[in-house]
Motif scaffolding. Structure first.
Motif, PDB file in Angstrom:
ATOM      1  N   UNK A 172      -1.199  15.095  16.700  1.00 24.20           N
ATOM      2  CA  UNK A 172      -0.588  16.216  17.309  1.00 24.20           C
ATOM      3  C   UNK A 172      -0.434  17.416  16.399  1.00 24.20           C
ATOM      4  N   UNK A 173      -0.151  17.177  15.477  1.00 23.56           N
ATOM      5  CA  UNK A 173       0.063  18.276  14.309  1.00 23.56           C
ATOM      6  C   UNK A 173      -1.103  18.710  13.884  1.00 23.56           C
ATOM      7  N   UNK A 174      -2.204  18.144  13.661  1.00 22.46           N
ATOM      8  CA  UNK A 174      -3.348  18.552  13.598  1.00 22.46           C
ATOM      9  C   UNK A 174      -3.943  19.470  14.752  1.00 22.46           C
ATOM     10  N   UNK A 175      -3.816  18.704  15.567  1.00 24.87           N
ATOM     11  CA  UNK A 175      -4.443  19.715  16.976  1.00 24.87           C
ATOM     12  C   UNK A 175      -3.822  21.022  17.176  1.00 24.87           C
ATOM     13  N   UNK A 176      -2.434  21.109  16.660  1.00 23.20           N
ATOM     14  CA  UNK A 176      -1.636  22.300  16.612  1.00 23.20           C
ATOM     15  C   UNK A 176      -2.156  23.188  15.475  1.00 23.20           C
ATOM     16  N   UNK A 177      -3.205  22.933  14.787  1.00 22.75           N
ATOM     17  CA  UNK A 177      -3.508  23.742  13.641  1.00 22.75           C
ATOM     18  C   UNK A 177      -3.103  23.444  12.333  1.00 22.75           C
ATOM     19  N   UNK A 178      -2.285  22.444  12.118  1.00 20.26           N
ATOM     20  CA  UNK A 178      -1.567  22.373  10.994  1.00 20.26           C
ATOM     21  C   UNK A 178      -2.662  21.609  10.037  1.00 20.26           C
ATOM     22  N   UNK A 179      -2.761  21.401   8.780  1.00 25.84           N
ATOM     23  CA  UNK A 179      -3.604  20.849   7.762  1.00 25.84           C
ATOM     24  C   UNK A 179      -3.110  19.721   7.358  1.00 25.84           C
ATOM     25  N   UNK A 180      -3.748  18.538   7.260  1.00 28.29           N
ATOM     26  CA  UNK A 180      -3.439  17.234   6.837  1.00 28.29           C
ATOM     27  C   UNK A 180      -2.692  17.310   5.292  1.00 28.29           C
ATOM     28  N   UNK A 181      -2.997  18.332   4.686  1.00 29.89           N
ATOM     29  CA  UNK A 181      -2.402  18.354   3.224  1.00 29.89           C
ATOM     30  C   UNK A 181      -0.812  18.790   3.249  1.00 29.89           C
ATOM     31  N   UNK A 182      -0.645  19.398   4.292  1.00 32.95           N
ATOM     32  CA  UNK A 182       0.913  19.739   4.687  1.00 32.95           C
ATOM     33  C   UNK A 182       1.723  18.518   4.613  1.00 32.95           C
ATOM     34  N   UNK A 183       1.143  17.287   5.081  1.00 35.74           N
ATOM     35  CA  UNK A 183       1.926  16.235   5.016  1.00 35.74           C
ATOM     36  C   UNK A 183       1.704  15.058   3.917  1.00 35.74           C
ATOM     37  N   UNK A 184       0.786  15.666   2.901  1.00 37.81           N
ATOM     38  CA  UNK A 184       0.637  14.690   1.884  1.00 37.81           C
ATOM     39  C   UNK A 184       1.836  14.462   1.017  1.00 37.81           C
ATOM     40  N   UNK A 185       1.947  13.428   0.433  1.00 39.45           N
ATOM     41  CA  UNK A 185       3.215  13.184  -0.266  1.00 39.45           C
ATOM     42  C   UNK A 185       2.604  13.029  -1.969  1.00 39.45           C
ATOM     43  N   UNK A 195       5.511   7.443   8.545  1.00 40.65           N
ATOM     44  CA  UNK A 195       4.780   7.725   7.465  1.00 40.65           C
ATOM     45  C   UNK A 195       3.248   7.068   8.027  1.00 40.65           C
ATOM     46  N   UNK A 196       2.222   7.389   7.246  1.00 39.97           N
ATOM     47  CA  UNK A 196       1.058   6.766   7.154  1.00 39.97           C
ATOM     48  C   UNK A 196       0.344   6.791   5.768  1.00 39.97           C
ATOM     49  N   UNK A 197      -0.396   5.595   5.525  1.00 43.23           N
ATOM     50  CA  UNK A 197      -0.997   4.996   4.374  1.00 43.23           C
ATOM     51  C   UNK A 197      -2.492   5.957   4.425  1.00 43.23           C
ATOM     52  N   UNK A 198      -2.981   6.475   5.410  1.00 48.66           N
ATOM     53  CA  UNK A 198      -4.144   7.112   5.343  1.00 48.66           C
ATOM     54  C   UNK A 198      -5.365   5.956   5.794  1.00 48.66           C
ATOM     55  N   UNK A 240       0.822  -1.285  -0.062  1.00 49.22           N
ATOM     56  CA  UNK A 240       0.003  -0.107  -0.022  1.00 49.22           C
ATOM     57  C   UNK A 240       0.847   1.242   0.036  1.00 49.22           C
ATOM     58  N   UNK A 241       0.597   2.111  -0.689  1.00 47.18           N
ATOM     59  CA  UNK A 241       1.352   3.545  -1.028  1.00 47.18           C
ATOM     60  C   UNK A 241       1.302   4.305   0.517  1.00 47.18           C
ATOM     61  N   UNK A 242       2.235   4.942   0.634  1.00 41.66           N
ATOM     62  CA  UNK A 242       2.246   5.778   1.877  1.00 41.66           C
ATOM     63  C   UNK A 242       1.610   7.191   1.116  1.00 41.66           C
ATOM     64  N   UNK A 243       0.855   7.789   2.067  1.00 43.81           N
ATOM     65  CA  UNK A 243       0.107   9.067   1.613  1.00 43.81           C
ATOM     66  C   UNK A 243       0.540  10.227   2.422  1.00 43.81           C
ATOM     67  N   UNK A 244       1.070  10.030   3.365  1.00 47.25           N
ATOM     68  CA  UNK A 244       1.461  11.180   4.553  1.00 47.25           C
ATOM     69  C   UNK A 244       2.642  10.819   5.027  1.00 47.25           C
ATOM     70  N   UNK A 245       3.615  11.958   5.073  1.00 51.95           N
ATOM     71  CA  UNK A 245       4.800  11.846   5.803  1.00 51.95           C
ATOM     72  C   UNK A 245       5.133  12.767   6.758  1.00 51.95           C
ATOM     73  N   UNK A 246       5.788  12.569   7.807  1.00 50.56           N
ATOM     74  CA  UNK A 246       5.948  13.726   8.982  1.00 50.56           C
ATOM     75  C   UNK A 246       6.947  14.446   8.434  1.00 50.56           C
ATOM     76  N   UNK A 247       6.651  15.770   8.317  1.00 46.42           N
ATOM     77  CA  UNK A 247       7.732  16.870   7.962  1.00 46.42           C
ATOM     78  C   UNK A 247       9.059  16.855   8.615  1.00 46.42           C
ATOM     79  N   UNK A 248       8.871  16.404  10.093  1.00 49.99           N
ATOM     80  CA  UNK A 248       9.710  16.570  10.853  1.00 49.99           C
ATOM     81  C   UNK A 248      10.891  15.480  11.027  1.00 49.99           C
TER      82      UNK A 248
END
Length: 107
Positions: free
Chosen positions: A94-107, A81-84, A68-76
């Motif tokens: 934690x990143x989403x709770x801090x106000x980041x957008x899920x698309x910030x992590x999209x590959x 990674x996460x496949x979604x 399965x392809x990875x769809x999201x990667x931690x920028x830090x």
């Protein structure tokens, strides 16, 4: 529970309430065991219908999971990674709770 079978818990003493609790816990455990047993039997039947063993099916599932392809990667931390699919990993929650957008992590 129908009104005819309702138990008036307020009128029971402590020993009676404990007995009901113990019986309920035993029944819950029995039903959970039965649910898992039924699922296992279905799985066994699927394996038999597929002319395979449960172990072969599980191995095939592991290989498919890895593909399965990875769809999201931690920028830090790029190793995270996460496949979604499934629960969101802690780093993403934690990143989403801090106000980041899920698309910030999209590959």
């Amino acid at each position: 529970m129908s009104k005819n079978n309702a138990i008036d818990l307020e009128n029971l003493n402590v020993d009676e309430l404990r007995a009901i609790t113990e019986n309920a816990q035993q029944l819950i455990a029995k039903k959970q065991h039965q649910r898992l047993y039924d699922a296992y039997m279905k799985f066994e039947q699927i394996a038999e219908d597929s002319n395979a063993t449960i172990e072969e099916i599980l191995k095939a599932g592991e290989k498919l999971e890895k593909k399965r392809s990875i769809k999201y990667r931690n920028t830090d931390d790029h190793s995270e990674t996460w496949t979604g699919r499934g629960r969101k990993p802690t780093w993403l929650v934690e990143a989403l709770a801090a106000g980041r957008d899920i698309e910030d992590f999209a590959i």
